[in-house]
Design a protein around this motif. Structure first.
Motif, PDB file in Angstrom:
ATOM      1  N   LYS A   1      41.804   8.032  -1.778  1.00 48.75           N
ATOM      2  CA  LYS A   1      41.183   7.052  -2.687  1.00 48.75           C
ATOM      3  C   LYS A   1      39.937   7.615  -3.372  1.00 48.75           C
ATOM      4  CE  LYS A   1      38.189   4.461   0.441  1.00 48.75           C
ATOM      5  NZ  LYS A   1      37.893   3.161   0.999  1.00 48.75           N
ATOM      6  N   PHE A   2      39.439   8.720  -2.850  1.00 41.84           N
ATOM      7  CA  PHE A   2      38.262   9.332  -3.451  1.00 41.84           C
ATOM      8  C   PHE A   2      38.675  10.351  -4.495  1.00 41.84           C
ATOM      9  CE2 PHE A   2      36.744   7.907   0.709  1.00 41.84           C
ATOM     10  CZ  PHE A   2      35.625   7.190   0.331  1.00 41.84           C
TER      11      PHE A   2
ATOM     12  N   TRP B   1      31.475   6.991   4.289  1.00 43.60           N
ATOM     13  CA  TRP B   1      32.260   7.825   3.382  1.00 43.60           C
ATOM     14  C   TRP B   1      31.886   7.669   1.918  1.00 43.60           C
ATOM     15  CZ3 TRP B   1      34.623  11.964   4.912  1.00 43.60           C
ATOM     16  CH2 TRP B   1      34.934  12.080   6.259  1.00 43.60           C
ATOM     17  N   ASP B   2      31.664   6.464   1.440  1.00 54.60           N
ATOM     18  CA  ASP B   2      31.296   6.281   0.028  1.00 54.60           C
ATOM     19  C   ASP B   2      30.018   7.049  -0.302  1.00 54.60           C
ATOM     20  OD1 ASP B   2      33.488   4.634  -0.500  1.00 54.60           O
ATOM     21  OD2 ASP B   2      32.368   2.791  -0.129  1.00 54.60           O
ATOM     22  N   ASP B   3      29.016   6.906   0.551  1.00 56.66           N
ATOM     23  CA  ASP B   3      27.735   7.588   0.328  1.00 56.66           C
ATOM     24  C   ASP B   3      27.859   9.094   0.521  1.00 56.66           C
ATOM     25  OD1 ASP B   3      26.589   5.099  -0.158  1.00 56.66           O
ATOM     26  OD2 ASP B   3      25.812   4.905   1.889  1.00 56.66           O
ATOM     27  N   TYR B   4      28.638   9.503   1.520  1.00 54.30           N
ATOM     28  CA  TYR B   4      28.818  10.928   1.793  1.00 54.30           C
ATOM     29  C   TYR B   4      29.523  11.619   0.627  1.00 54.30           C
ATOM     30  CZ  TYR B   4      30.543  15.222   3.941  1.00 54.30           C
ATOM     31  OH  TYR B   4      30.852  16.541   4.200  1.00 54.30           O
ATOM     32  N   ILE B   5      30.612  11.048   0.146  1.00 54.60           N
ATOM     33  CA  ILE B   5      31.350  11.628  -0.983  1.00 54.60           C
ATOM     34  C   ILE B   5      30.468  11.637  -2.227  1.00 54.60           C
ATOM     35  CG2 ILE B   5      33.349  11.376  -2.497  1.00 54.60           C
ATOM     36  CD1 ILE B   5      34.234  12.223   0.264  1.00 54.60           C
ATOM     37  N   ALA B   6      29.706  10.566  -2.433  1.00 56.85           N
ATOM     38  CA  ALA B   6      28.796  10.511  -3.590  1.00 56.85           C
ATOM     39  C   ALA B   6      27.745  11.621  -3.501  1.00 56.85           C
ATOM     40  CB  ALA B   6      28.125   9.141  -3.677  1.00 56.85           C
TER      41      ALA B   6
END
Length: 159
Positions: free
Chosen positions: A158-159, A118-123
């Motif tokens: 949180k994003f 998720w962190d990489d995908y949202i970024a």
């Protein structure tokens, strides 16, 4: 005329990699017919990712040659095809995204509890300028679906 459903999404595939195949030609003809209605009503027809590679889907969209054909990006469907990398391949076509996860060992696909990075995908989405919706898609199909969706929503906030 304006559409009351400005973005309509579906799977059509898998789209064949071979652009010279009869199936590819049929898909092309069918989608072009749908696109004519999308253009008439001001709607967008978005193809969901996952049944073919990002490169194949991008080529198909370019072959249709309509600004009304776009992508509904599903990160869970793209795990085996390069979930994060494929965002850049399809960047200019992404108009919608699912928030769906996939766990390789269970049938519990609650967003944030699976294999989607998720962190990489949202970024990656932020990098291409995506500022649209994240539609939670929950395929748990059990009595805990409401709890699963609520948990997924809390995770995404949180994003």
């Amino acid at each position: 005329l304006q559409s009351r459903a400005p973005i309509v999404t579906t799977h059509i595939g898998p789209i064949p990699e071979d652009r010279d195949s009869i199936t590819y030609a049929r898909f092309l003809k069918s989608v072009i017919a749908v696109i004519k209605d999308a253009e008439k009503y001001g709607a967008i027809f978005a193809l969901e990712t996952g049944q073919e590679s990002a490169q194949c889907l991008r080529q198909f969209i370019e072959d249709v040659e309509s600004p009304k054909l776009k992508v509904n990006y599903d990160p869970a469907n793209m795990l085996e095809k390069g979930c994060v990398e494929s965002v850049e391949v399809l960047a200019k076509h992404i108009v919608h995204t699912h928030a769906k996860d996939k766990h390789p060992e269970t049938a519990k696909p609650t967003v944030g509890q699976g294999a989607v990075p998720w962190d990489d995908y949202i970024a990656a989405l932020k990098k291409i300028g995506y500022d649209g919706w994240f539609a939670i898609e929950d395929e748990s199909g059990d009595a805990e679906v409401e709890q699963s969706i609520a948990s997924g929503r809390k995770f995404l906030e949180k994003f």
